[in-house]
Design a protein around this motif. Structure first.
Motif, PDB file in Angstrom:
ATOM      1  N   UNK A   1       0.825  -1.199   0.000  1.00 23.16           N
ATOM      2  CA  UNK A   1       0.000   0.000   0.000  1.00 23.16           C
ATOM      3  C   UNK A   1       0.862   1.253   0.000  1.00 23.16           C
ATOM      4  N   UNK A   2       0.486   2.181  -0.848  1.00 19.43           N
ATOM      5  CA  UNK A   2       1.144   3.478  -0.889  1.00 19.43           C
ATOM      6  C   UNK A   2       0.158   4.548  -0.458  1.00 19.43           C
ATOM      7  N   UNK A   3      -0.553   4.278   0.632  1.00 17.90           N
ATOM      8  CA  UNK A   3      -1.581   5.179   1.122  1.00 17.90           C
ATOM      9  C   UNK A   3      -1.092   5.916   2.362  1.00 17.90           C
ATOM     10  N   UNK A   4      -1.241   7.243   2.341  1.00 16.11           N
ATOM     11  CA  UNK A   4      -0.798   8.104   3.426  1.00 16.11           C
ATOM     12  C   UNK A   4      -2.001   8.891   3.964  1.00 16.11           C
ATOM     13  N   UNK A   5      -1.865   9.369   5.194  1.00 12.19           N
ATOM     14  CA  UNK A   5      -2.938  10.157   5.808  1.00 12.19           C
ATOM     15  C   UNK A   5      -2.364  11.431   6.419  1.00 12.19           C
ATOM     16  N   UNK A   6      -3.012  12.557   6.101  1.00 11.60           N
ATOM     17  CA  UNK A   6      -2.630  13.849   6.674  1.00 11.60           C
ATOM     18  C   UNK A   6      -3.889  14.537   7.195  1.00 11.60           C
ATOM     19  N   UNK A   7      -3.932  14.758   8.507  1.00 11.56           N
ATOM     20  CA  UNK A   7      -5.067  15.429   9.134  1.00 11.56           C
ATOM     21  C   UNK A   7      -4.617  16.825   9.550  1.00 11.56           C
ATOM     22  N   UNK A  50       0.520  21.677   3.421  1.00 10.52           N
ATOM     23  CA  UNK A  50       0.534  20.359   2.783  1.00 10.52           C
ATOM     24  C   UNK A  50       1.653  20.206   1.758  1.00 10.52           C
ATOM     25  N   UNK A  51       2.218  21.315   1.285  1.00 10.24           N
ATOM     26  CA  UNK A  51       3.228  21.245   0.229  1.00 10.24           C
ATOM     27  C   UNK A  51       4.428  20.404   0.649  1.00 10.24           C
ATOM     28  N   UNK A  52       4.883  20.585   1.874  1.00  6.74           N
ATOM     29  CA  UNK A  52       6.056  19.850   2.354  1.00  6.74           C
ATOM     30  C   UNK A  52       5.807  18.350   2.321  1.00  6.74           C
ATOM     31  N   UNK A  53       4.674  17.915   2.832  1.00  6.97           N
ATOM     32  CA  UNK A  53       4.372  16.483   2.883  1.00  6.97           C
ATOM     33  C   UNK A  53       4.247  15.893   1.481  1.00  6.97           C
ATOM     34  N   UNK A  94       7.902  15.873  -0.253  1.00  9.52           N
ATOM     35  CA  UNK A  94       8.868  14.982   0.394  1.00  9.52           C
ATOM     36  C   UNK A  94       8.537  13.507   0.189  1.00  9.52           C
ATOM     37  N   UNK A  95       7.282  13.191   0.062  1.00 12.46           N
ATOM     38  CA  UNK A  95       6.887  11.781  -0.035  1.00 12.46           C
ATOM     39  C   UNK A  95       6.415  11.396  -1.437  1.00 12.46           C
ATOM     40  N   UNK A  96       6.641  12.258  -2.393  1.00 15.03           N
ATOM     41  CA  UNK A  96       6.346  11.923  -3.783  1.00 15.03           C
ATOM     42  C   UNK A  96       4.889  11.581  -4.035  1.00 15.03           C
ATOM     43  N   UNK A  97       3.994  12.334  -3.413  1.00  9.95           N
ATOM     44  CA  UNK A  97       2.567  12.066  -3.558  1.00  9.95           C
ATOM     45  C   UNK A  97       2.133  12.331  -4.998  1.00  9.95           C
ATOM     46  N   UNK A  98       1.420  11.367  -5.572  1.00 12.61           N
ATOM     47  CA  UNK A  98       0.940  11.511  -6.950  1.00 12.61           C
ATOM     48  C   UNK A  98      -0.572  11.712  -7.032  1.00 12.61           C
ATOM     49  N   UNK A 135      -5.080  25.514  -4.873  1.00 12.52           N
ATOM     50  CA  UNK A 135      -4.127  26.620  -4.830  1.00 12.52           C
ATOM     51  C   UNK A 135      -2.700  26.095  -4.948  1.00 12.52           C
ATOM     52  N   UNK A 136      -2.400  24.976  -4.267  1.00 14.14           N
ATOM     53  CA  UNK A 136      -1.055  24.401  -4.350  1.00 14.14           C
ATOM     54  C   UNK A 136      -0.762  23.898  -5.754  1.00 14.14           C
ATOM     55  N   UNK A 137      -1.688  23.161  -6.345  1.00 10.37           N
ATOM     56  CA  UNK A 137      -1.437  22.570  -7.661  1.00 10.37           C
ATOM     57  C   UNK A 137      -1.253  23.631  -8.733  1.00 10.37           C
ATOM     58  N   UNK A 138      -1.891  24.779  -8.554  1.00 10.28           N
ATOM     59  CA  UNK A 138      -1.729  25.871  -9.523  1.00 10.28           C
ATOM     60  C   UNK A 138      -0.321  26.462  -9.477  1.00 10.28           C
ATOM     61  N   UNK A 139       0.360  26.270  -8.358  1.00  8.43           N
ATOM     62  CA  UNK A 139       1.725  26.801  -8.228  1.00  8.43           C
ATOM     63  C   UNK A 139       2.796  25.804  -8.650  1.00  8.43           C
ATOM     64  N   UNK A 140       2.409  24.527  -8.846  1.00  8.03           N
ATOM     65  CA  UNK A 140       3.380  23.497  -9.221  1.00  8.03           C
ATOM     66  C   UNK A 140       3.488  23.405 -10.731  1.00  8.03           C
ATOM     67  N   UNK A 141       4.673  23.118 -11.241  1.00  6.20           N
ATOM     68  CA  UNK A 141       4.833  23.002 -12.690  1.00  6.20           C
ATOM     69  C   UNK A 141       4.118  21.770 -13.227  1.00  6.20           C
ATOM     70  N   UNK A 142       3.606  21.883 -14.447  1.00  5.31           N
ATOM     71  CA  UNK A 142       2.971  20.734 -15.081  1.00  5.31           C
ATOM     72  C   UNK A 142       4.007  19.672 -15.387  1.00  5.31           C
ATOM     73  N   UNK A 143       3.559  18.430 -15.375  1.00  5.79           N
ATOM     74  CA  UNK A 143       4.470  17.328 -15.653  1.00  5.79           C
ATOM     75  C   UNK A 143       3.951  16.051 -15.029  1.00  5.79           C
TER      76      UNK A 143
END
Length: 385
Positions: free
Chosen positions: A160-166, A222-225, A228-232, A257-265
């Protein structure tokens, strides 16, 4: 039986003789058979035809017979022997889980999925069907237990590649520490590893139903998490927040808001939001998974026969061969959208996970556990950025 009654008005001279009503011969015959004379008023024994002297006869319908309560009771009694079979069929139908388009989120185990929640207990109340479906799919890919060089058995780890952030401790009533521990116990039940779960205690992201969390703050936290953990893939609430809680509704705005600041790819995460349903369909108990499964089976059957008919028409050269490429066929399957329907064992696991949140088990949450659609079903839609 119909009855003849008279109007009060007198007949015209053309219709009567000496105050007697001229009655057509066929009607006289019927009246004679029923025991009527040429004058006076006579009623037959079962209260049918009536003739008043000098009156105009007409037919009056009899009243509807009263419903027989004994007949209704008899129907219920006849149905009772079928009850065990209905219960067994329902249990069998509910037992197994069912999903649609799992690969869109899981990507055959290649996705690193982050479940983003606002409060402890969100994971059990709203997202348990998805967590359990992803973990069950990961367990199918697990490597069997092996023996290492020292002769010790090495147990397999779920893939499992499932993570949880509360994003809060749920400290609205001063129970932040207690609720954080309850969240940990719940995630143990649901199967998210201790090294893959985090709880944030940010002064600007406190549990408050009237507070609108700032998307910029959410994005920064949330950007750091995520990086750092390669969340897709990110899973969270939609703009309605399922329950309408303002903290829930803020989460997708922060992610966008975060995804709008990340480069496409290829490394840019995808966002999926949990579909909020109207209240009329939210609390229907076991009818929710029954109806959802029927709907999903029908949709899958229609897609199957569409593919079958297309291939048959191609072989008969009625339509060009390859008119629908494999990628187009896969795209058709994905139009079903990701849906996860828990079976009875998964529902029991979700119920057990919610029991870990002892501080939140007030009376209406027991009703939620019994009747909420989200204890059984999760439906997702992708938000394109």
């Amino acid at each position: 039986m119909a009855s003849i009654t008279s109007f009060s008005e007198s007949p015209s001279s053309s219709d009567s003789v000496n105050g007697e009503l001229d009655v057509p011969a066929p009607l006289k015959g019927v009246m004679a058979n029923k025991g009527y004379g040429d004058d006076g008023t006579t009623v037959d024994g079962d209260g049918g035809w009536v003739r008043s002297k000098g009156g105009l006869p007409f037919i009056e319908a009899e009243s509807e017979p009263a419903l027989n309560p004994h007949a209704s009771l008899k129907i219920v009694e006849n149905m009772l022997p079928l009850t065990p079979f209905v219960v067994l069929f329902l249990a069998a139908f509910l037992y197994a889980p069912l999903s649609s388009d799992l690969e869109t989120i899981d990507n055959n185990g290649a996705s690193r999925v982050l479940l983003l929640t606002a409060h402890p207990d969100d994971e059990a109340m709203f997202f348990a069907p998805t967590i359990l479906a992803l973990n069950a799919n990961a367990n199918k890919r697990s490597i069997p237990a092996q023996v290492d060089a020292s002769g010790q058995t090495v147990l397999s780890q779920p893939a499992s590649n499932l993570f949880s952030l509360c994003l809060s401790t749920g400290n609205a009533e001063g129970l932040g520490d207690i609720r954080t521990e309850e969240l940990s116990q719940s995630l143990d039940v649901l199967g998210i590893g201790r090294d893959r779960r985090w709880v944030v205690d940010n002064p600007h992201l406190q549990d408050n139903i009237t507070a609108d969390w700032d998307p910029h703050t959410i994005s920064g936290v949330i950007k750091t998490y995520i990086l750092e953990h390669g969340i897709t893939t990110i899973l969270t609430f939609d703009s309605a927040g399922v329950s309408g809680h303002s903290n829930h509704k803020a989460l997708p705005e922060g992610v966008k808001h975060l995804l709008q600041t990340l480069p496409d790819g290829p490394t840019k995460p995808r966002l999926f939001t949990l579909i909020s349903v109207p209240k009329s369909g939210k609390y229907v108990g076991v009818m929710a998974p029954v109806m959802a499964k029927v709907d999903l089976y029908i949709s899958k059957t229609m897609l199957y026969y569409d593919t079958l008919i297309t291939r048959a028409l191609e072989r008969a050269e009625i339509i060009p061969a390859g008119s629908k490429s494999p990628s187009e066929m896969n795209e058709m399957k994905r139009t079903l959208m990701p849906v996860f329907i828990s079976g009875l064992p998964a529902y029991q696991t979700a119920f057990k996970a919610m029991l870990a949140h002892k501080s939140q088990l007030v009376w209406f949450r027991w009703l939620y556990l019994l009747f909420s659609r989200y204890m059984w079903i999760n439906e997702w839609t992708e938000v394109k950025i």
